[in-house]
Design a protein around this motif. Structure first.
Motif, PDB file in Angstrom:
ATOM      1  N   GLY A 131      -5.636  -7.928   4.273  1.00  0.00           N
ATOM      2  CA  GLY A 131      -5.491  -8.031   3.742  1.00  0.00           C
ATOM      3  C   GLY A 131      -5.846  -9.089   2.001  1.00  0.00           C
ATOM      4  N   ASP A 155     -12.664  -5.568  -0.850  1.00  0.00           N
ATOM      5  CA  ASP A 155     -11.034  -5.202  -2.225  1.00  0.00           C
ATOM      6  C   ASP A 155     -10.899  -5.540  -2.845  1.00  0.00           C
ATOM      7  OD1 ASP A 155      -8.145  -5.896  -1.543  1.00  0.00           O
ATOM      8  OD2 ASP A 155      -8.100  -6.785  -0.635  1.00  0.00           O
ATOM      9  N   ARG A 193      -8.692  -7.890  -5.899  1.00  0.00           N
ATOM     10  CA  ARG A 193      -9.571  -9.032  -6.014  1.00  0.00           C
ATOM     11  C   ARG A 193     -10.004  -8.599  -7.753  1.00  0.00           C
ATOM     12  NH1 ARG A 193     -13.510 -12.795  -2.881  1.00  0.00           N
ATOM     13  NH2 ARG A 193     -12.174 -13.945  -4.147  1.00  0.00           N
TER      14      ARG A 193
END
Length: 237
Positions: free
Chosen positions: A26, A112, A115
């Motif tokens: 990640g 993700d 972000r």
């Protein structure tokens, strides 16, 4: 010229190393030190090319988006405004997710939530699918009563699901799975006059070998797209 070529190779190595790291752990846990070591360069070289981890992540997404653009443009160039172009592009996108670590890492970044960024990848794919289904409706390729907007949403939702699930289990991205899905969808979406000519398994042969870490599933003979009863039989089982 030699220096420029070396710089380009270093940049490509960093993007690939970053994609591998982002795909594995990640965005937040990813370490620039780990990425630079994986690329075989110093931290200084990494910062020469990329100011910070966010900029590096954007470069991964941008390169993945360019791959998506190439495969969708190629599918349309071969198949025009037919549904076959969408089928082919779907197969090639899933193959890229399975075999291309930059595409895999790019889509991983796109999903993700840490972000908090708008994904160019998801937008790129959704925009192309919507445009393709709009073209298909205009050319009479969609079944009567099926709006292109609904068809596009179904396809985008299905492919996004395969992408997310494939990040955990690569078998979701197999050609067999994508073929079976199209065997269910095409009899509902396509004009009956075209069903006999559409290939659920795609019009191109499978790509060469995937990465060693992914074990391909054996190919099964797909049911003909022109037999809705067989497709629904697959669903029922």
């Amino acid at each position: 010229m030699v220096r420029q070529e070396r710089a380009a190779r270093t940049r490509r190595s960093l993007i690939r190393a970053a994609a591998e790291t982002f795909a594995e752990v990640g965005f937040v846990p990813a370490s620039l030190t780990v990425i630079s070591k994986r690329a075989g360069v110093s931290n200084g070289a990494l910062h020469f090319h990329f100011a910070n981890k966010g900029v590096l992540a954007e470069a991964v997404e941008a390169e993945a988006a360019e791959t998506v653009r190439r495969l969708t443009e190629s599918a349309r160039a071969r198949q025009g405004d037919s549904l076959q172009a969408v089928v082919d592009a779907t197969h090639e996108l899933m193959a890229a997710l399975a075999q291309d670590v930059v595409v895999r890492g790019g889509f991983g970044l796109a999903g993700d939530i840490a972000r908090r960024a708008v994904s160019p990848l998801h937008k790129e794919w959704q925009r192309w699918v919507e445009d393709s289904l709009c073209r298909a409706e205009s050319s009479g390729a969609l079944a009567r009563g099926v709006p292109w907007t609904v068809a596009a949403r179904v396809i985008v939702a299905a492919t996004t699901g395969f992408e997310v699930l494939g990040g955990r289990d690569a078998s979701w991205l197999s050609r067999q799975n994508i073929t079976r899905s199209w065997e269910l969808l095409l009899p509902l979406l396509a004009d009956r006059r075209d069903l006999g000519t559409l290939l659920c398994a795609g019009s191109r042969p499978p790509a060469a070998a995937p990465e060693p870490s992914l074990v391909p599933e054996p190919e099964l003979t797909p049911a003909p797209a022109s037999a809705p009863e067989q497709a629904w039989g697959t669903f029922g089982h």
